[in-house]
Motif scaffolding. Structure first.
Motif, short mmCIF file in Angstrom:
data_model
loop_
_atom_site.label_atom_id
_atom_site.label_comp_id
_atom_site.label_asym_id
_atom_site.label_seq_id
_atom_site.Cartn_x
_atom_site.Cartn_y
_atom_site.Cartn_z
N ARG A 198 0.83 -1.21 0.00
CA ARG A 198 0.00 0.00 0.00
C ARG A 198 0.86 1.25 0.00
O ARG A 198 0.59 2.22 -0.70
CB ARG A 198 -0.91 0.00 1.23
CG ARG A 198 -1.99 -1.07 1.22
CD ARG A 198 -3.00 -0.81 2.32
NE ARG A 198 -3.90 -1.94 2.48
CZ ARG A 198 -3.77 -2.88 3.40
NH1 ARG A 198 -2.75 -2.83 4.24
NH2 ARG A 198 -4.62 -3.87 3.48
N THR A 199 1.94 1.22 0.83
CA THR A 199 2.83 2.37 0.88
C THR A 199 3.50 2.61 -0.46
O THR A 199 3.62 3.73 -0.94
CB THR A 199 3.90 2.16 1.97
OG1 THR A 199 3.26 1.96 3.22
CG2 THR A 199 4.83 3.37 2.06
N GLN A 209 2.37 1.74 -3.45
CA GLN A 209 1.38 2.26 -4.40
C GLN A 209 1.10 3.74 -4.14
O GLN A 209 0.93 4.52 -5.07
CB GLN A 209 0.09 1.45 -4.28
CG GLN A 209 0.23 0.03 -4.81
CD GLN A 209 -1.01 -0.80 -4.51
OE1 GLN A 209 -1.94 -0.34 -3.88
NE2 GLN A 209 -1.01 -2.04 -4.97
N SER A 210 1.09 4.12 -2.85
CA SER A 210 0.85 5.52 -2.50
C SER A 210 1.97 6.40 -3.02
O SER A 210 1.73 7.46 -3.60
CB SER A 210 0.74 5.66 -0.98
OG SER A 210 0.63 7.02 -0.61
#
Length: 310
Positions: free
Chosen positions: A284-285, A287-288
């Motif tokens: 997630r990090t 992709q962020s």
């Protein structure tokens, strides 16, 4: 799917390292951990370098020496010193603290901001490992504890600096792995000669064990590890570390007849769950960050073109 495949291949490295204790205890000469470190690193490094047909150039001579010392040359002796001075469970727990070192160093050196979920995954993973390997009569030794902590910090620094420096143009992970293993093995040789003396005589079992350690446990495993560092975040790679003591526990139960208590089984489930959660948080990090960088590039292009999208 590509990231999942990369994570799965990288995970094979700590899984392979989990077999080290079983192979060493069943096949290798006793009380020769530094000689074993040399036999793991140097032949594998020379072989991979020969296969890659590429030698370092310019600044990569000293960079390879630094990375090889951090990841291999200092890590192996300190790890073995910790293992000799402490019960195996305590040494394993100190090793499982490595992801926390990487999280801190990656933030300082690489600008990788770890999310709260990632930090919690690292802490919970270490807790789960402690449930698997610690015993009630585990004793502490100051020298052993310091060696264990420094060995984890050394490997963490090597992981982060490997990510920061990357690779020279046109050089693949095979050559980089070969350079580091060769440099690390050369660093260990004088220490092994000073501490352990002349090499021991090797029988068939020892040759089989060292062959496995050199090719599978070190050559292929470190190639997968450094390949993963090149494609994933440093934090994501290091969060796979708990798979090593978990694999050692499973092999001890399946191959060496060691019993697993309910507490150990719960600890294994917690550590494995933390490893999976850590990968999801790291994804997630990542992709962020990717979305943020893409937006920055789009804004920059818009300003350069003299118009702004609405």
């Amino acid at each position: 799917m590509k990231r999942l495949a990369t994570v799965a291949l990288t995970a094979l490295a700590p899984i392979s390292w989990g077999s080290t204790y079983a192979v060493a205890s069943e096949l290798l000469p006793p009380d020769r951990p530094l000689f074993t470190g040399v036999m793991r690193a140097l032949p594998a490094g020379l072989l991979l370098t020969a296969l890659a047909r590429t030698l370092p150039k310019g600044e990569w001579w000293w960079k390879s020496a630094v990375l090889g010392t951090l990841n291999i040359g200092a890590f192996f002796p300190l790890l073995f010193l910790s293992a000799y001075r402490l019960p195996g469970g305590v040494a394993a727990v100190l090793g499982s603290a490595g992801p926390l070192f990487v999280v801190g160093l990656a933030a300082l050196v690489l600008g990788e901001r770890a999310s709260l979920r990632t930090v919690l995954a690292a802490v919970v993973g270490a807790f789960g490992v402690s449930m698997v390997v610690l015993t009630a009569d585990a004793a502490l030794d100051l020298v052993g504890v310091v060696a264990g902590v420094v060995s984890s910090a050394s490997m963490a620094a090597g992981t982060v600096m490997t990510k920061r420096w990357g690779r020279p143009e046109g050089v693949g992970p095979l050559a980089m792995t070969g350079w580091q293993l060769t440099a690390g093995g050369l660093v260990i040789i004088p220490v092994a000669a000073l501490v352990e003396g002349a090499p021991p005589a090797l029988d068939g079992d020892a040759l089989l064990g060292y062959g496995y350690m050199m090719l599978i446990n070190t050559g292929i495993a470190y190639w997968l590890w450094f390949r993963g560092i090149g494609q994933l975040s440093a934090t994501s790679v290091t969060l796979l570390g708990p798979l090593s003591p978990l694999t050692a526990a499973v092999i001890g139960w399946a191959a060496l007849g060691q019993a697993l208590t309910p507490v150990q089984l719960v600890g294994m489930a917690i550590a494995f769950g933390a490893t999976v959660a850590g990968q999801l948080a790291a994804a997630r990090t990542s992709q962020s960050f990717s979305s943020s960088e893409k937006n920055d590039r789009n804004i920059s292009m818009d300003l350069t073109d003299g118009r702004v999208r609405r």
